[in-house]
Scaffold this active site. Structure first.
Site, PDB file in Angstrom:
ATOM      1  CB  ILE A  10      12.920  -5.655  -5.454  1.00  0.00           C
ATOM      2  CG1 ILE A  10      12.718  -7.006  -6.131  1.00  0.00           C
ATOM      3  CG2 ILE A  10      12.987  -4.528  -6.475  1.00  0.00           C
ATOM      4  CD1 ILE A  10      11.351  -7.155  -6.796  1.00  0.00           C
ATOM      5  CG  ASN A  23       5.630   4.122 -16.908  1.00  0.00           C
ATOM      6  OD1 ASN A  23       5.993   4.127 -18.084  1.00  0.00           O
ATOM      7  ND2 ASN A  23       6.272   4.782 -15.960  1.00  0.00           N
ATOM      8  CB  VAL A  32       9.613  -0.909  -7.537  1.00  0.00           C
ATOM      9  CG1 VAL A  32       8.635  -1.236  -8.639  1.00  0.00           C
ATOM     10  CG2 VAL A  32      10.632  -2.019  -7.367  1.00  0.00           C
ATOM     11  CG  ASP A  33       9.902   1.987 -13.756  1.00  0.00           C
ATOM     12  OD1 ASP A  33      10.884   1.377 -14.198  1.00  0.00           O
ATOM     13  OD2 ASP A  33       9.096   2.597 -14.480  1.00  0.00           O
ATOM     14  CE1 TYR A 125       0.613   3.815 -12.739  1.00  0.00           C
ATOM     15  CE2 TYR A 125       0.668   1.536 -13.457  1.00  0.00           C
ATOM     16  CZ  TYR A 125       0.956   2.867 -13.680  1.00  0.00           C
ATOM     17  OH  TYR A 125       1.576   3.248 -14.852  1.00  0.00           O
TER      18      TYR A 125
HETATM   19  P1  ADP Z   1       2.868   0.813  -9.287  1.00  0.00           P
HETATM   20  O1  ADP Z   1       2.935   2.020 -10.204  1.00  0.00           O
HETATM   21  O2  ADP Z   1       2.690  -0.495 -10.052  1.00  0.00           O
HETATM   22  O3  ADP Z   1       1.881   0.992  -8.178  1.00  0.00           O
HETATM   23  P2  ADP Z   1       5.110   1.434  -7.478  1.00  0.00           P
HETATM   24  O4  ADP Z   1       6.571   1.304  -7.765  1.00  0.00           O
HETATM   25  O5  ADP Z   1       4.568   2.789  -7.237  1.00  0.00           O
HETATM   26  O6  ADP Z   1       4.367   0.668  -8.700  1.00  0.00           O
HETATM   27  O7  ADP Z   1       4.752   0.535  -6.229  1.00  0.00           O
HETATM   28  C1  ADP Z   1       4.702  -0.866  -6.243  1.00  0.00           C
HETATM   29  C2  ADP Z   1       5.228  -1.376  -4.909  1.00  0.00           C
HETATM   30  O8  ADP Z   1       6.655  -1.362  -4.945  1.00  0.00           O
HETATM   31  C3  ADP Z   1       4.812  -0.530  -3.707  1.00  0.00           C
HETATM   32  O9  ADP Z   1       4.393  -1.416  -2.671  1.00  0.00           O
HETATM   33  C4  ADP Z   1       6.117   0.176  -3.323  1.00  0.00           C
HETATM   34  O10 ADP Z   1       6.188   0.426  -1.932  1.00  0.00           O
HETATM   35  C5  ADP Z   1       7.135  -0.862  -3.717  1.00  0.00           C
HETATM   36  N1  ADP Z   1       8.522  -0.424  -3.893  1.00  0.00           N
HETATM   37  C6  ADP Z   1       9.024   0.806  -4.120  1.00  0.00           C
HETATM   38  N2  ADP Z   1      10.376   0.759  -4.199  1.00  0.00           N
HETATM   39  C7  ADP Z   1      10.736  -0.550  -4.017  1.00  0.00           C
HETATM   40  C8  ADP Z   1      11.978  -1.266  -3.967  1.00  0.00           C
HETATM   41  N3  ADP Z   1      13.157  -0.660  -4.138  1.00  0.00           N
HETATM   42  N4  ADP Z   1      11.934  -2.621  -3.743  1.00  0.00           N
HETATM   43  C9  ADP Z   1      10.764  -3.266  -3.585  1.00  0.00           C
HETATM   44  N5  ADP Z   1       9.563  -2.649  -3.625  1.00  0.00           N
HETATM   45  C10 ADP Z   1       9.550  -1.314  -3.828  1.00  0.00           C
END
Ligand code: ADP
Length: 168
Positions: A10, A23, A32-33, A125
């Site tokens: 993303i 969070n 993703v954060d 999560y």
């Molecule tokens: P949460 O804590 O809300 O579950 P996560 O970041 O652990 O958030 O995961 C949310 C989604 O984002 C997961 O499907 C993960 O695979 C995805 N994700 C992780 N990195 C990226 C990225 N760089 N771009 C898009 N999606 C991502």
């Protein structure tokens, strides 16, 4: 309003606003954060610190959304939203739906024409991906918004396929 899905990272999207599955602390994390903060640089964390020092002293509540600069990202803004941790004993679907609705509300306030969403709550999560995808797609479809281009950007095949099915 157009809804599309794509596979990938993303942080590479050319959109007005990228939504972060943050969070409540707004101080960064994994998934993703972490990717958004790494790619966008320290300006995002500085803006999050300012939010913690002002209207979000206790953190951003689950289901809400708030915008900051996108730092070095191609986007203009990052919209941080806090998804619920999945629970087997409590139905938290309304909070997950709220993340998408509130993010679009913030996007409208900003005047964003294009927004990219990750699969909120579907990572650390632990929200089951089929359900996460259904809630995401249904909520975005039901929400009245000026955002013309809404993209779900999915990081792996399993999540991508679930969103493909949810879009029908
Ligand atoms: P949460 O804590 O809300 O579950 P996560 O970041 O652990 O958030 O995961 C949310 C989604 O984002 C997961 O499907 C993960 O695979 C995805 N994700 C992780 N990195 C990226 C990225 N760089 N771009 C898009 N999606 C991502």
């Amino acid at each position: 309003m157009g809804i599309s899905i794509s596979r990938g990272d993303i942080t590479l999207q050319h959109v007005d606003a990228i939504v972060n599955a943050a969070n409540s602390s707004l101080m960064g994390g994994g998934g993703v954060d972490g990717a958004i903060h790494r790619a966008g640089g320290p300006a995002i964390l500085d803006a999050c610190r300012d939010l913690r020092a002002s209207q979000y002293g206790k953190g951003l509540p689950t289901g809400q959304a708030v915008a900051t600069t996108a730092g070095r990202l191609r986007a203009r803004w990052v919209i941080h939203t806090v998804g619920p941790v999945y629970s087997e004993t409590e139905d938290r679907s309304a909070l997950l739906a709220s993340c998408y609705r509130e993010s679009l509300r913030v996007a409208d306030e900003l005047g964003a024409a294009s927004v990219a969403f990750p699969a909120v709550s579907a990572g650390v999560y632990r929200w089951p991906v089929e359900s996460a995808a259904r809630i995401a797609v249904a909520t975005v479809r039901e929400t009245a918004t000026e955002v013309a281009d809404i993209r779900f950007v999915l990081f792996n095949d399993e999540v991508y396929t679930a969103f493909e099915r949810a879009l029908g």
